[in-house]
Design a protein around this motif. Structure first.
Motif, PDB file in Angstrom:
ATOM      1  N   PHE A  14       0.895   3.715   5.701  1.00 42.16           N
ATOM      2  CA  PHE A  14      -0.038   3.770   4.578  1.00 42.16           C
ATOM      3  C   PHE A  14       0.307   4.937   3.656  1.00 42.16           C
ATOM      4  N   ASP A  15       0.478   6.122   4.256  1.00 42.76           N
ATOM      5  CA  ASP A  15       0.770   7.311   3.457  1.00 42.76           C
ATOM      6  C   ASP A  15       2.117   7.206   2.754  1.00 42.76           C
ATOM      7  N   TYR A  16       3.090   6.581   3.430  1.00 42.11           N
ATOM      8  CA  TYR A  16       4.419   6.439   2.832  1.00 42.11           C
ATOM      9  C   TYR A  16       4.321   5.666   1.520  1.00 42.11           C
ATOM     10  N   ILE A  17       3.553   4.551   1.559  1.00 39.77           N
ATOM     11  CA  ILE A  17       3.425   3.732   0.346  1.00 39.77           C
ATOM     12  C   ILE A  17       2.580   4.472  -0.694  1.00 39.77           C
ATOM     13  N   GLU A  18       1.556   5.223  -0.232  1.00 40.12           N
ATOM     14  CA  GLU A  18       0.746   6.018  -1.165  1.00 40.12           C
ATOM     15  C   GLU A  18       1.625   6.997  -1.936  1.00 40.12           C
ATOM     16  N   GLU A  19       2.621   7.577  -1.241  1.00 42.39           N
ATOM     17  CA  GLU A  19       3.451   8.597  -1.868  1.00 42.39           C
ATOM     18  C   GLU A  19       4.518   8.024  -2.796  1.00 42.39           C
TER      19      GLU A  19
ATOM     20  N   VAL B 194      -0.126  -5.007   3.441  1.00 43.09           N
ATOM     21  CA  VAL B 194       0.967  -4.219   2.857  1.00 43.09           C
ATOM     22  C   VAL B 194       1.272  -4.682   1.431  1.00 43.09           C
ATOM     23  N   LEU B 195       1.302  -6.003   1.254  1.00 44.39           N
ATOM     24  CA  LEU B 195       1.583  -6.592  -0.057  1.00 44.39           C
ATOM     25  C   LEU B 195       0.564  -6.112  -1.095  1.00 44.39           C
ATOM     26  N   ARG B 196      -0.710  -6.205  -0.733  1.00 52.63           N
ATOM     27  CA  ARG B 196      -1.774  -5.811  -1.662  1.00 52.63           C
ATOM     28  C   ARG B 196      -1.744  -4.314  -1.949  1.00 52.63           C
ATOM     29  N   HIS B 197      -1.437  -3.548  -0.921  1.00 48.63           N
ATOM     30  CA  HIS B 197      -1.358  -2.107  -1.099  1.00 48.63           C
ATOM     31  C   HIS B 197      -0.279  -1.767  -2.136  1.00 48.63           C
ATOM     32  N   CYS B 198       0.888  -2.423  -2.009  1.00 44.57           N
ATOM     33  CA  CYS B 198       1.981  -2.186  -2.962  1.00 44.57           C
ATOM     34  C   CYS B 198       1.543  -2.583  -4.363  1.00 44.57           C
ATOM     35  N   PHE B 199       0.955  -3.757  -4.497  1.00 39.92           N
ATOM     36  CA  PHE B 199       0.512  -4.217  -5.821  1.00 39.92           C
ATOM     37  C   PHE B 199      -0.520  -3.252  -6.399  1.00 39.92           C
ATOM     38  N   GLU B 200      -1.432  -2.824  -5.555  1.00 44.92           N
ATOM     39  CA  GLU B 200      -2.484  -1.899  -5.987  1.00 44.92           C
ATOM     40  C   GLU B 200      -1.884  -0.624  -6.574  1.00 44.92           C
ATOM     41  N   ARG B 201      -0.765  -0.160  -5.998  1.00 44.01           N
ATOM     42  CA  ARG B 201      -0.141   1.087  -6.444  1.00 44.01           C
ATOM     43  C   ARG B 201       1.025   0.847  -7.397  1.00 44.01           C
ATOM     44  N   ASP B 202       1.133  -0.371  -7.939  1.00 39.51           N
ATOM     45  CA  ASP B 202       2.213  -0.721  -8.876  1.00 39.51           C
ATOM     46  C   ASP B 202       3.600  -0.464  -8.310  1.00 39.51           C
ATOM     47  N   VAL B 203       3.755  -0.683  -7.024  1.00 38.51           N
ATOM     48  CA  VAL B 203       5.071  -0.588  -6.401  1.00 38.51           C
ATOM     49  C   VAL B 203       5.701  -1.976  -6.468  1.00 38.51           C
ATOM     50  N   ASN B 204       6.960  -2.063  -6.876  1.00 35.37           N
ATOM     51  CA  ASN B 204       7.625  -3.368  -6.928  1.00 35.37           C
ATOM     52  C   ASN B 204       7.888  -3.881  -5.522  1.00 35.37           C
ATOM     53  N   VAL B 205       7.834  -5.198  -5.374  1.00 39.57           N
ATOM     54  CA  VAL B 205       7.996  -5.767  -4.038  1.00 39.57           C
ATOM     55  C   VAL B 205       9.084  -6.835  -4.042  1.00 39.57           C
TER      56      VAL B 205
ATOM     57  N   TYR C 127      -5.349  -0.754   8.765  1.00 41.57           N
ATOM     58  CA  TYR C 127      -4.781  -0.699   7.420  1.00 41.57           C
ATOM     59  C   TYR C 127      -5.837  -1.062   6.380  1.00 41.57           C
ATOM     60  N   GLN C 128      -6.605  -2.127   6.690  1.00 44.99           N
ATOM     61  CA  GLN C 128      -7.676  -2.528   5.773  1.00 44.99           C
ATOM     62  C   GLN C 128      -8.722  -1.422   5.670  1.00 44.99           C
ATOM     63  N   ALA C 129      -9.028  -0.798   6.812  1.00 47.27           N
ATOM     64  CA  ALA C 129     -10.022   0.273   6.808  1.00 47.27           C
ATOM     65  C   ALA C 129      -9.548   1.417   5.914  1.00 47.27           C
ATOM     66  N   MET C 130      -8.225   1.693   5.944  1.00 45.81           N
ATOM     67  CA  MET C 130      -7.692   2.770   5.108  1.00 45.81           C
ATOM     68  C   MET C 130      -7.716   2.393   3.645  1.00 45.81           C
ATOM     69  N   MET C 131      -7.414   1.116   3.348  1.00 47.73           N
ATOM     70  CA  MET C 131      -7.477   0.665   1.954  1.00 47.73           C
ATOM     71  C   MET C 131      -8.916   0.772   1.452  1.00 47.73           C
ATOM     72  N   LYS C 132      -9.840   0.395   2.328  1.00 48.90           N
ATOM     73  CA  LYS C 132     -11.256   0.492   1.984  1.00 48.90           C
ATOM     74  C   LYS C 132     -11.605   1.954   1.707  1.00 48.90           C
ATOM     75  N   GLY C 133     -11.142   2.838   2.582  1.00 51.04           N
ATOM     76  CA  GLY C 133     -11.417   4.258   2.437  1.00 51.04           C
ATOM     77  C   GLY C 133     -10.849   4.836   1.145  1.00 51.04           C
ATOM     78  N   ALA C 134      -9.709   4.264   0.668  1.00 53.00           N
ATOM     79  CA  ALA C 134      -9.075   4.779  -0.547  1.00 53.00           C
ATOM     80  C   ALA C 134      -9.621   4.085  -1.789  1.00 53.00           C
ATOM     81  N   GLY C 135     -10.671   3.314  -1.606  1.00 51.96           N
ATOM     82  CA  GLY C 135     -11.320   2.665  -2.743  1.00 51.96           C
ATOM     83  C   GLY C 135     -10.583   1.461  -3.288  1.00 51.96           C
TER      84      GLY C 135
END
Lengths: 292, 203, 379
Positions: free
Chosen positions: A45-50, A78-89, A230-238
């Motif tokens: 999670f943190d890796y993708i956040e960074e 993972v897919l949604r997390h990347c999209f959320e942070r504008d990371v290309n997939v 992972y979902q709980a962390m996404m929830k936590g990060a808003g």
């Protein structure tokens, strides 16, 4: 024969019925148990956040529909997390029955986040012999994938134009139900030096903790539990998140308690039967002594 | 000759592929590329071989009406229907008869088979986890801790569970994996040197 | 060292060097430099380093890449875009490199002293430890094979219960008049556990032929099927009963994991197999197969190198070969000097690995990284 002694001969179907009930009931009455997060899930999670916008993550669908219950929520998280942070997939589907399933998950997630095919993500699709494909990407994406899933040559895809090999991507996340996860570690990580994270079924996870502890992977999602964290962390990060894996953990909690109950009951029966056998043996010995 | 030629092929390709790991020069990488392509080509051709075997065996069962022949009919029907729909409609389109069969027949069936595991784990646990002796009791207690620590209900046991997974469990796994790794290299060498020939139907 | 624009650009990087990248097929040059004094300190800000290249020391300079501040190297390699070579690094051509540190007020560049020439290497230096181990191991194999040829009785192999039970398991099936099921797992013909499984299959098939029993082998991979047919045919011939061989009992089912399991379970229940062998690569299906066989009351012998599936086999089967026991089985069964020698070599190498691990772990704990450095591999 007493009730306790009958336990070992209990019809399996009774056990199966109880397992089924324990799976279905929490679906309708959620318990909403809290989900504590673990380091291995935080790692990914943190890796993708960074990673900043414009970085690239390769998400590998290395599972077939049968394990979609565990791997599905991992991949979509993972897919949604990347999209959320504008990371290309970039997405590959190297498991035989994965392409259709992957396509649906990608297109749904892309529509949700207004992501454009070929610009924000690229679905490379299926090629046979995963290990060979993984090795070939080390030389060039174009060797295993001259075209993407939809038949467009890679060089006509804006996102892929400057992508040659592992040097041009930041992370590989293999969502896997089998040995393909290992091939990414062996070749992408160890041979070509690209960071790798794994999302695997709970059964496989026990084995892949070795990679995590040896720091060969940056994160590990074990089974549905990993997806739920992972979902709980996404929830936590808003971020937007889905409830399903969290609810799945309720089911898993009840099932684990039930299996523990089976083990306890099984042991009670085992000791009752052993006690009976000892009693009978003692009685037989006494009888023989009496005859003499 | 029947045995020598395959052994020579195995030796030559084995040595070249092993070398290609140590020689970055393009010339040998091209040879590696060539062999890899052949591996894929043979793999695809073999699908045809499987298809022939599957059809033959099941046709014979139907013709001879051997017990359970009706399953063979279903198998053949499934084979034909997936082949035909797959050829007629583009598998990349989101909705057509092929996708319909895939999404609403194949997927649920696969998921059902996988979920059998939950039931079988329950019956296996019931039968096998018995406190027969000290070792068996250790396994039993560890299993219970890990199962509880894995879910929110047993969150308090999670640190202990993590320790079990990351220390004793890992030690065991590493030992097995190292053995397998070395065994794998040994096996590969035995095959390349022609010491192991059982896979050619020969002792 | 000319400023490229504006007033007061940051200081250029120092000590710029360019050399052929190590351990590759050429077409690549690595440029290294020390950070500009203004990068992370100093009065001005560096935002990026731009790498420039020219075919002569006098220029013209062409930009080949850009990296963020804080970076001290860049690999210039050939690129293909749009099906065309967009950027070439020709082997054998000398290239001059310069690195420009740029900030908001422009940049200044430093030129490498000497040109670099890309070339292909014939040996990957970073992999020396792997090659060394491989050579040591090959030497050990050859040594022990020779030794085993001279004194085959001198090599002891500890009993493997699962393999000792093979004859009994086949015999029982014959007495009961029921067939034997042999499952090679989900590996390909190149999977090591599958190859190991063929050796045991050859032995089982020979026994089956001698006892005139029946052997059923449903397959997941067509090539595995073809090899299994050949192995069994040869075993039947060796046992003097080629007439008993029936190719239709060794067939392809499907290349879909759970469809395969469903088919094999169906065979177990319909054919009432007395003995089931599961030897090879197995995944989630291990327990579904073994538990079904257990319900059906078959004798079960399993073996896999897929470590995460071992607990399931151990719980539901009578005998389980753990990891390399499966690989060792062919030597154990055939007792051939060649195989025994290789097995012995493997043991010796394992002993060396154990000693290395122990000593290495101890030394590393005290800050001596010698052993660890020796085996570290650069890819």
């Amino acid at each position: 024969m007493s009730f306790l002694e009958k336990i070992p001969r209990l019809d399996r179907r009774v056990l199966y019925l109880l397992v089924a009930i324990a799976a279905v009931v929490p679906m309708f009455t959620p318990l909403g148990l809290p989900i504590p997060t673990s380091r291995e899930v935080e790692g990914l999670f943190d890796y993708i956040e960074e990673l900043g916008p414009g970085s690239t993550v390769l998400v590998a669908f290395d599972f077939d529909p049968q394990t979609v219950g565990e791997n599905g929520p991992q991949a979509s998280g993972v897919l949604r997390h990347c999209f959320e942070r504008d990371v290309n997939v970039l997405i590959t589907a190297l498991s035989q029955n994965a392409p259709g399933m992957a396509q649906e998950m990608i297109e749904t997630a892309a529509a949700e986040y207004d992501k454009v095919n070929g610009v924000d993500f690229c679905y490379l699709g299926y090629q046979p012999y995963p290990a060979i494909v993984i090795m070939s990407i080390g030389q060039n994406f174009r060797i295993p994938f001259p075209q993407d899933f939809y038949g467009t040559p890679l060089d006509s895809i804006p996102l892929m134009r400057a992508k040659q090999n592992y040097d041009d991507i930041d992370l590989v996340v293999s969502v896997a139900a089998g040995w393909v996860a290992e091939s990414w570690v062996t070749y992408a990580k160890e041979r070509y030096g690209c960071d790798v994270a794994l999302a695997v079924t709970a059964v496989q996870a026990a084995q892949y903790y070795t990679f995590w502890n040896a720091q060969q992977i940056v994160g590990l999602l074990p089974g549905l539990k990993g997806a739920a964290e992972y979902q709980a962390m996404m929830k936590g990060a808003g971020m937007s998140y889905t409830d399903a894996p969290l609810r799945g953990m309720d089911v898993q909690s009840i099932e684990h308690l039930l299996i523990i109950a089976f083990i306890v009951v099984g042991n009670v029966g085992f000791f009752a039967e052993r006690a009976r056998q000892r009693r009978e043996a003692a009685a037989a010995r006494a009888e023989r002594r009496g005859e003499r | 000759m029947k045995w020598e030629i395959p052994l020579v092929i195995v030796f030559v390709t084995g040595v070249i592929l092993a070398l290609s790991d140590f020689v970055p020069h393009q010339s040998i990488q091209d040879v590696r590329e060539f062999f890899m392509s052949w591996l894929q080509i043979i793999g695809v051709l073999a699908v045809g071989l499987g298809l022939v075997s599957l059809t033959q065996v099941n046709l014979v069962k139907v013709r001879r009406k051997t017990p359970g022949w009706i399953y063979s009919v279903i198998t053949l029907f499934g084979l034909v229907i997936m082949l035909v729909t797959g050829f007629v409609w583009d598998y990349r389109e989101p909705s057509n008869p092929f996708q319909f069969l895939f999404q609403y027949a194949l997927l649920p069936i696969y998921a059902t088979m996988f979920s059998l595991l939950a039931f079988y784990i329950a019956s296996a646990a019931f039968r096998a986890f018995k406190a027969r002796n000290a070792l068996a009791t250790t396994i039993l207690v560890t299993a219970v801790i890990v199962m509880l620590g894995q879910v929110p209900v047993g969150a308090k046991l999670a640190p202990l569970k993590s320790w079990i997974m990351e220390v004793p469990n890992m030690a065991g796994f590493r030992a097995i994996l190292l053995g397998i790794g070395l065994g794998g290299v040994a096996m590969a060498l035995k095959i390349v040197f022609g010491i192991e020939r059982a896979y050619m139907g020969r002792d | 060292m000319a400023p490229t624009s504006g007033a007061d650009p940051p200081a250029p990087p120092t000590d710029v060097r360019a050399e052929d990248s190590d351990d590759d097929a050429g077409h690549s040059i690595t440029v290294r430099w020390s950070r500009s004094p203004d990068d992370g300190g100093g009065a001005r800000t560096v935002t990026t380093y731009t790498v420039l290249r020219a075919e002569s020391a006098a220029g013209p300079w062409e930009e080949v890449g850009e990296v963020p501040a804080g970076t001290t190297d860049y690999v210039d390699r050939a690129r293909v875009e749009g099906g065309q070579v967009a950027h070439e690094v020709t082997n054998g051509t000398p290239y001059y490199y310069a690195v420009r540190a740029s900030g908001p007020d422009g940049g200044r560049q430093a030129v490498a002293d000497a040109p670099a020439i890309a070339s292909a290497q014939w040996y990957h230096k970073g992999k020396t430890p792997i090659l060394t181990v491989l050579l040591v191991f090959s030497a050990l194999v050859l040594y022990f094979v020779r030794k085993a040829r001279k004194h085959p009785e001198g090599i002891y192999v500890r009993p493997i219960a699962g393999m000792d039970a093979v004859d009994e398991a086949v015999g029982r099936a014959t007495e009961m008049g029921r067939p034997i099921l042999y499952v090679l797992g989900l590996g390909t013909a190149a999977t090591i556990s599958t190859i190991a499984s063929y050796a045991i299959l050859a032995r089982v098939a020979k026994k089956v032929a001698q006892y005139q029993s029946r052997l059923i082998i449903p397959n997941y991979d067509p090539i595995v099927m073809a090899v299994a047919q050949e192995t069994v045919r040869q075993a039947y011939t060796d046992a003097g009963r080629p007439d008993l061989y029936d190719e239709k009992d060794i067939f392809f089912v499907t290349h879909a994991q759970f469809a395969y399991v469903a088919a094999v379970n169906g065979i177990m229940l319909r054919e009432k197999t007395a003995t089931n062998f599961y030897l090879g690569k197995f995944y989630a299906e291990s327990l579904i197969l073994a538990e079904t066989g257990n319900i059906a009351g078959s004798i079960q012998i399993a073996g896999t190198d897929e470590a995460s599936q071992l607990p399931f086999f151990v719980t539901a089967c009578d005998y389980t070969l753990i990891g390399e026991e499966l690989y060792a089985a062919s030597a154990y069964l055939a007792r051939e000097p060649l195989l025994l020698g290789a097995l012995k070599a493997q043991d010796v190498l394992k002993g060396l690995a154990m000693a290395w691990l122990l000593v290495g772990a101890l030394l590393t704990s005290f800050g001596v990284n010698l052993l660890r450095r020796w085996i570290s591999v650069q890819m």
